[in-house]
Scaffold this motif. Structure first.
Motif, PDB file in Angstrom:
ATOM      1  N   LEU A   1       0.835  -1.204   0.000  1.00  0.00           N
ATOM      2  CA  LEU A   1       0.000   0.000   0.000  1.00  0.00           C
ATOM      3  C   LEU A   1       0.870   1.255   0.000  1.00  0.00           C
ATOM      4  O   LEU A   1       0.640   2.190  -0.760  1.00  0.00           O
ATOM      5  CB  LEU A   1      -0.928   0.020   1.215  1.00  0.00           C
ATOM      6  CG  LEU A   1      -2.014  -1.051   1.264  1.00  0.00           C
ATOM      7  CD1 LEU A   1      -2.996  -0.754   2.373  1.00  0.00           C
ATOM      8  CD2 LEU A   1      -2.722  -1.153  -0.055  1.00  0.00           C
TER       9      LEU A   1
ATOM     10  N   GLU B   1       3.923   1.422  -0.967  1.00  0.00           N
ATOM     11  CA  GLU B   1       4.663   1.485  -2.229  1.00  0.00           C
ATOM     12  C   GLU B   1       3.768   1.975  -3.352  1.00  0.00           C
ATOM     13  O   GLU B   1       4.202   2.739  -4.228  1.00  0.00           O
ATOM     14  CB  GLU B   1       5.230   0.104  -2.557  1.00  0.00           C
ATOM     15  CG  GLU B   1       6.367  -0.277  -1.624  1.00  0.00           C
ATOM     16  CD  GLU B   1       6.863  -1.689  -1.844  1.00  0.00           C
ATOM     17  OE1 GLU B   1       7.868  -2.053  -1.243  1.00  0.00           O
ATOM     18  OE2 GLU B   1       6.229  -2.439  -2.617  1.00  0.00           O
ATOM     19  N   ALA B   2       2.502   1.545  -3.327  1.00  0.00           N
ATOM     20  CA  ALA B   2       1.569   2.017  -4.344  1.00  0.00           C
ATOM     21  C   ALA B   2       1.414   3.530  -4.243  1.00  0.00           C
ATOM     22  O   ALA B   2       1.445   4.243  -5.256  1.00  0.00           O
ATOM     23  CB  ALA B   2       0.218   1.327  -4.173  1.00  0.00           C
ATOM     24  N   ALA B   3       1.278   4.020  -3.003  1.00  0.00           N
ATOM     25  CA  ALA B   3       1.150   5.471  -2.801  1.00  0.00           C
ATOM     26  C   ALA B   3       2.404   6.176  -3.297  1.00  0.00           C
ATOM     27  O   ALA B   3       2.346   7.236  -3.926  1.00  0.00           O
ATOM     28  CB  ALA B   3       0.904   5.770  -1.337  1.00  0.00           C
ATOM     29  N   CYS B   4       3.547   5.556  -3.034  1.00  0.00           N
ATOM     30  CA  CYS B   4       4.827   6.127  -3.453  1.00  0.00           C
ATOM     31  C   CYS B   4       4.879   6.228  -4.974  1.00  0.00           C
ATOM     32  O   CYS B   4       5.261   7.254  -5.543  1.00  0.00           O
ATOM     33  CB  CYS B   4       5.946   5.230  -2.922  1.00  0.00           C
ATOM     34  SG  CYS B   4       7.574   5.826  -3.270  1.00  0.00           S
ATOM     35  N   MET B   5       4.445   5.162  -5.668  1.00  0.00           N
ATOM     36  CA  MET B   5       4.443   5.173  -7.129  1.00  0.00           C
ATOM     37  C   MET B   5       3.497   6.234  -7.677  1.00  0.00           C
ATOM     38  O   MET B   5       3.657   6.707  -8.785  1.00  0.00           O
ATOM     39  CB  MET B   5       4.022   3.808  -7.677  1.00  0.00           C
ATOM     40  CG  MET B   5       5.012   2.692  -7.434  1.00  0.00           C
ATOM     41  SD  MET B   5       6.687   3.091  -7.931  1.00  0.00           S
ATOM     42  CE  MET B   5       6.492   3.259  -9.706  1.00  0.00           C
ATOM     43  N   LEU B   6       2.476   6.575  -6.883  1.00  0.00           N
ATOM     44  CA  LEU B   6       1.519   7.583  -7.331  1.00  0.00           C
ATOM     45  C   LEU B   6       1.965   8.979  -6.940  1.00  0.00           C
ATOM     46  O   LEU B   6       1.200   9.936  -7.032  1.00  0.00           O
ATOM     47  CB  LEU B   6       0.140   7.274  -6.758  1.00  0.00           C
ATOM     48  CG  LEU B   6      -0.491   5.985  -7.310  1.00  0.00           C
ATOM     49  CD1 LEU B   6      -1.657   5.539  -6.465  1.00  0.00           C
ATOM     50  CD2 LEU B   6      -0.914   6.202  -8.761  1.00  0.00           C
ATOM     51  N   GLY B   7       3.194   9.099  -6.426  1.00  0.00           N
ATOM     52  CA  GLY B   7       3.760  10.420  -6.206  1.00  0.00           C
ATOM     53  C   GLY B   7       3.748  10.902  -4.768  1.00  0.00           C
ATOM     54  O   GLY B   7       4.055  12.060  -4.508  1.00  0.00           O
ATOM     55  N   ALA B   8       3.375  10.020  -3.813  1.00  0.00           N
ATOM     56  CA  ALA B   8       3.328  10.465  -2.417  1.00  0.00           C
ATOM     57  C   ALA B   8       4.694  10.297  -1.773  1.00  0.00           C
ATOM     58  O   ALA B   8       5.270   9.221  -1.815  1.00  0.00           O
ATOM     59  CB  ALA B   8       2.294   9.654  -1.644  1.00  0.00           C
ATOM     60  N   GLN B   9       5.209  11.363  -1.192  1.00  0.00           N
ATOM     61  CA  GLN B   9       6.464  11.205  -0.465  1.00  0.00           C
ATOM     62  C   GLN B   9       6.174  10.764   0.961  1.00  0.00           C
ATOM     63  O   GLN B   9       5.023  10.581   1.350  1.00  0.00           O
ATOM     64  CB  GLN B   9       7.293  12.487  -0.528  1.00  0.00           C
ATOM     65  CG  GLN B   9       6.451  13.737  -0.528  1.00  0.00           C
ATOM     66  CD  GLN B   9       6.709  14.571   0.665  1.00  0.00           C
ATOM     67  OE1 GLN B   9       6.794  14.043   1.767  1.00  0.00           O
ATOM     68  NE2 GLN B   9       6.839  15.868   0.458  1.00  0.00           N
TER      69      GLN B   9
ATOM     70  N   ALA C   1       3.499  12.340   3.238  1.00  0.00           N
ATOM     71  CA  ALA C   1       2.162  12.183   2.656  1.00  0.00           C
ATOM     72  C   ALA C   1       1.678  10.749   2.803  1.00  0.00           C
ATOM     73  O   ALA C   1       0.498  10.501   3.043  1.00  0.00           O
ATOM     74  CB  ALA C   1       2.184  12.592   1.190  1.00  0.00           C
ATOM     75  N   ARG C   2       2.601   9.792   2.685  1.00  0.00           N
ATOM     76  CA  ARG C   2       2.218   8.383   2.836  1.00  0.00           C
ATOM     77  C   ARG C   2       1.730   8.115   4.249  1.00  0.00           C
ATOM     78  O   ARG C   2       0.729   7.443   4.462  1.00  0.00           O
ATOM     79  CB  ARG C   2       3.406   7.479   2.523  1.00  0.00           C
ATOM     80  CG  ARG C   2       3.775   7.431   1.064  1.00  0.00           C
ATOM     81  CD  ARG C   2       4.537   6.160   0.733  1.00  0.00           C
ATOM     82  NE  ARG C   2       5.844   6.099   1.375  1.00  0.00           N
ATOM     83  CZ  ARG C   2       6.952   6.642   0.865  1.00  0.00           C
ATOM     84  NH1 ARG C   2       6.888   7.303  -0.265  1.00  0.00           N
ATOM     85  NH2 ARG C   2       8.096   6.523   1.482  1.00  0.00           N
TER      86      ARG C   2
END
Lengths: 338, 557
Positions: free
Chosen positions: B453, B455-463, B466-467
């Motif tokens: 989860l 990592e998915a957020a990270c791939m969508l641009g969340a640092q 924000a994660r």
């Protein structure tokens, strides 16, 4: 566009990638095909920026992106377990990447609605993630990774957790959508039939390395190594001195066949019955098993008492134990790298 | 790396250091000061305090009595909990899960409440004595249990019954009952089944539960102090007595040292016993059955009845006693809470103490929640050195509250950290005690979040931040609420440390209850009862929140 050069990686002392190189051109879908544990997911994570301890280079349009953290690469990754955010609605999941980029709320609503319609989930934006079926979750995950318009889309066994019937249909839909958006994509799977259906090119991976990269048709016609042939479901792979039958067959098919080589009889080149023809060898064989597969039969027959031949037949009139004639096209006999 | 980036990284590092700094200043430093006082009372190495401990029969007896009462309490608890655990694991019956969940209530009740509840049911002024007197028209109270070992042990059983019950019930239902069914088919009678199958099978859980109960009884302070008095002096009571009444700091510090070492040994034993509990469980055999025979139904009825009496009679008696006097409604205990009792040695009215407690509990819960959450995030990241940090944060749990309180007043009494006369010392000590509870609630709920989860957020641009904000913390929200509630409840009921650090105007409810209870006179006794009921209700409210959310699988307690 994307170039992976001589990337190596290890988990502790366990080497998971050995000097792997790969290229993806703009608008191309490349499949990473290999058994589980071969390192394909690791390679994907290195490209995504989620795995940091590796050697080698990853460049995008000629620029080294090794130092860029994952959230700044602008790549999309669809996870095997979909990794949907369980505390958000369908629409909030899809909107997540757009929100992180500071897109205006009204624009986000519009784009999310459009994407949901595109993946066949129109009007389901308010739904709870937990209420979705496996296929619907897959579509939400796809819409979510498409939403921020990634420069490169990566899909890690995107159909792995779905049942077979759904897989065939969704594989086609996936390819259609990726092509429609003009995206470059890397698609990881262990199912060669799925790879044939989706890929422009397929990179077959054995443990830690890429064995062969080719278009699906070229790969099927001419697998480069014994591993690739076996992984594509071709079972007639032999050492050249496996038996007198194979030795004889190889000598007749290929003038300069050497001892110590590995030979494949391509399954498309074996038929049941037949009369003498040019570049065809006829042989007696004893039927060992006949498995009904619906559109065809999976047949295995023993030639020369020590060579098992596997092939498909549209009809079998004899029973197991009967002796039949098998026609082998000499053009279907080829040498392989071991 | 740009300057801004590296500044950010430093800031992140500093935030992660906060919990460690808190632990260092308010836990390690006071303990070191205690060591110093016990080993070098006048600046030079001086072991005379220890020599006195070792040679004096009095202190040796204190140690022996501490072990003895803990042992008797443990055996009594296990003896009662074992058959109950079997019934709960084996049979399905109406009210089973409700009772099992309610059985945990005592665990969150403050010691002062439990002590007063037992005096309300078994004490000289207790309900049972009233009834017996009425029944047999006696002048004297027939049951003289106050200030006896018996009442201490009964209160300990009340306290720890649920802990033992939960551990054994859980273990038993996961093991299943095929073995004993097989034994029965092979001709074993009830006695043989207990001897050959059930006891050997439950042994690891029995030992683990026993070790835990022993630890709790070994460090029991409020119950022994209030119900037993100075006559039954355990290590804990003795530390308090030496430090506060006699002001023999080196001796008290030496006793604290003995206490800390004993606790470490006990914890090692407990950890070892717990490790053996992780057997491969056969989930399929974990089926309870409906009772068939009359004997089985009788066993269930007895279990339910016994548990109800043990768990609810004291609490009901407490409420009854606070509302009725000699059979008539009399709420003077409640209405007089805003008045200062004459000569009660209190600087405040009881009502002010209620506000104090609420205020301190809010502060302590906020502090423990923020520090505990940061610590949990740090531990979850799982860098190599965090493996050392995880057990470090559990240490306050292994240190008795009395030792903590004592350490506070001897260590934090001079500049730069002169908190001795500040009210802040109370919420700080409570936050320290509550920190392990928060971490044990928050960390598991962070750990169950699949890494994909984030990592998915990270791939969508969340640092990273924000994660945390959009993924981890919202998903761990139940754990956060449970942790905060735990911290609040722990702070409301904290007694041992508060008795040391709470001064004059800034006393808390448990301290006031203790003072009022120890003071002669009916008026202050009734105030003590009323305060206990209020405290019980607050803690029961916290318990309800915790149980509701824990039903959803949150927390490690």
């Amino acid at each position: 566009m994307l170039r992976v050069s001589e990337v190596s990686h290890a988990y502790g002392r366990l080497e998971s990638l050995r000097s792997v190189s790969l290229q993806v051109e703009t608008g191309e879908i490349v499949c990473l095909l290999g058994p589980s544990g071969c390192g394909k997911t690791t390679l994907l994570r290195i490209i995504a920026g989620l795995e940091e301890n590796y050697r080698g280079q990853v460049t995008l349009d000629g620029q080294d992106i090794g130092g860029a953290p994952a959230h700044q690469r602008g790549f999309g990754l669809m996870f095997q377990d979909f990794a949907l955010f369980p505390h958000m609605s369908v629409a909030d999941n899809v909107a997540y990447g757009l929100r992180r980029r500071g897109v205006r709320a009204s624009l986000i609503r519009q784009q999310v609605a459009g994407l949901l319609e595109k993946v066949g989930l129109a009007g389901m934006g308010a739904r709870d993630i937990a209420s979705l079926s496996g296929g619907q979750k897959q579509r939400v995950a796809l819409a979510r990774s498409l939403a921020p318009r990634p420069r490169l889309l990566m899909l890690d066994e995107p159909l792995g957790s779905l049942d077979a019937q759904l897989r065939d249909q969704l594989a086609l839909e996936l390819r259609g959508l990726i092509k429609e958006q003009g995206l470059s994509a890397i698609y990881v799977t262990h199912d060669h039939r799925e790879a044939y259906a989706v890929a422009d090119r397929i990179a077959v991976m054995d443990v830690g390395s890429i064995e062969q990269v080719d278009t699906p048709l070229a790969l099927y016609r001419r697998p480069g190594s014994a591993f690739v042939a076996r992984f594509l479901g071709m079972r007639n792979v032999y050492a050249i001195n496996h038996s007198r039958f194979i030795h004889e067959l190889s000598r007749r098919a290929m003038a300069g066949a050497n001892d110590g080589e590995t030979v494949l009889i391509h399954p498309s080149g074996i038929r049941l019955g037949g009369s003498p023809a040019s570049r065809t060898m006829l042989s007696e064989a004893v039927l060992q098993s006949i498995v009904f597969r619906g559109d065809y039969y999976d047949v295995s027959a023993n030639a020369g008492g020590d060579t098992m031949l596997s092939f498909a037949a549209s009809q079998v009139s004899a029973d197991v134990g009967a002796t039949v004639t098998v026609a082998i096209s000499l053009d279907a006999v080829m040498t392989l790298r071991r | 790396m740009s300057a801004r980036k590296s500044a950010l990284r430093y800031a992140k590092g500093l935030v992660f250091l906060l919990p460690l700094a808190f632990l260092g200043v308010f836990f390690v430093y006071p303990l070191l000061t205690l060591f110093d006082i016990s080993l070098r009372p006048d600046g030079a190495l001086d072991l005379s305090a220890f020599a006195r401990l070792m040679t004096s029969d009095y202190y040796l007896n204190t140690l022996l009595f501490t072990v003895y009462q803990a042992l008797v309490s443990t055996v009594a608890t296990l003896a009662l909990a074992l058959p109950c655990a079997y019934v709960f694991a084996r049979y399905r019956f109406p009210g089973r899960s409700l009772l099992l969940s309610l059985a945990t209530l005592p665990f969150v009740l403050p010691t002062v409440v439990v002590a007063l509840a037992f005096s309300a049911v078994l004490g000289e002024r207790g309900l049972l004595n009233d009834m017996l007197r009425l029944l047999f028209s006696l002048d004297e109270a027939p049951l003289q249990l106050e200030r006896t070992l018996a009442i201490i042990i009964i209160a300990h059983v009340f306290y720890n019954f649920s802990v033992a019950l939960r551990i054994m019930t859980g273990y038993w239902s996961s093991l299943g009952f095929h073995a004993e069914e097989a034994a029965r088919c092979l001709g074993a009678n009830e006695l043989a089944v207990w001897r050959d199958i059930r006891l050997p099978v439950i042994r690891p859980a029995l030992l683990s539960a026993g070790a835990l109960v022993f630890i709790f009884c070994f460090t029991s302070f409020g119950v022994v102090l209030i119900l037993g008095g100075v006559r039954f002096s355990t290590l804990e009571v003795q530390i308090y007595y030496q430090a506060v009444s006699i002001f023999n700091l080196p001796l008290a510090a030496a006793l604290s040292l003995v206490q800390i070492v004993s606790m470490l040994v006990l914890l090692l034993v407990y950890t070892a016993s717990q490790r053996r509990l992780h057997l491969p469980h056969d989930e399929r055999s974990a089926h309870s059955v409906r009772p068939h025979t009359r004997r089985e139904r009788a066993a269930i009825a007895i279990t339910v009845g016994l548990m109800s009496i043990l768990l609810f009679a004291p609490l009901a008696a407490l409420v009854w006693r606070s509302l009725f006097l000699a059979g008539h409604l009399d709420v003077s205990g409640y209405t007089s809470l805003a008045e200062k009792t004459r000569a009660s040695l209190l600087f405040t009215t009881p009502l002010e103490a209620v506000f104090n407690s609420l205020r301190f509990a809010l502060i302590a819960a906020s502090a423990a929640l923020s520090l505990g959450t940061v610590a949990s995030i740090m531990i979850k990241r799982g860098d190599a050195w965090t493996r050392l940090v995880d057990p470090l944060f559990m240490l306050p749990l292994a240190t008795s509250a009395v030792t903590l309180g004592f350490g506070f007043i001897v260590a934090l009494d001079e500049p730069p950290l002169d908190l001795r006369s500040s009210w802040a010392i109370i919420p700080i000590s409570h936050a320290l005690v509550a920190l392990p509870f928060v971490i044990r609630s928050v960390l598991p709920s962070l750990r169950v979040i699949p890494p994909s989860l984030g990592e998915a957020a990270c791939m969508l641009g969340a640092q990273e931040f924000a994660r945390l904000r959009t993924i981890d913390l919202p998903l761990a929200s139940r754990g956060l609420v449970v942790g905060a509630t735990f911290a609040f409840t722990v702070s409301m009921g904290e007694f041992g440390a508060s008795l040391f650090v709470a001064q004059r105007e800034s006393v808390t409810i448990p301290v006031v209850i203790y003072r009022l209870f120890g003071h002669p006179g009916l008026a202050s006794y009734r105030q003590a009862l009323a305060m206990s009921v209020i405290l019980m209700l607050v803690c029961a409210g916290g318990f309800l929140i915790i149980e509701r959310l824990r039903g959803a699988g949150v927390g490690e307690f």
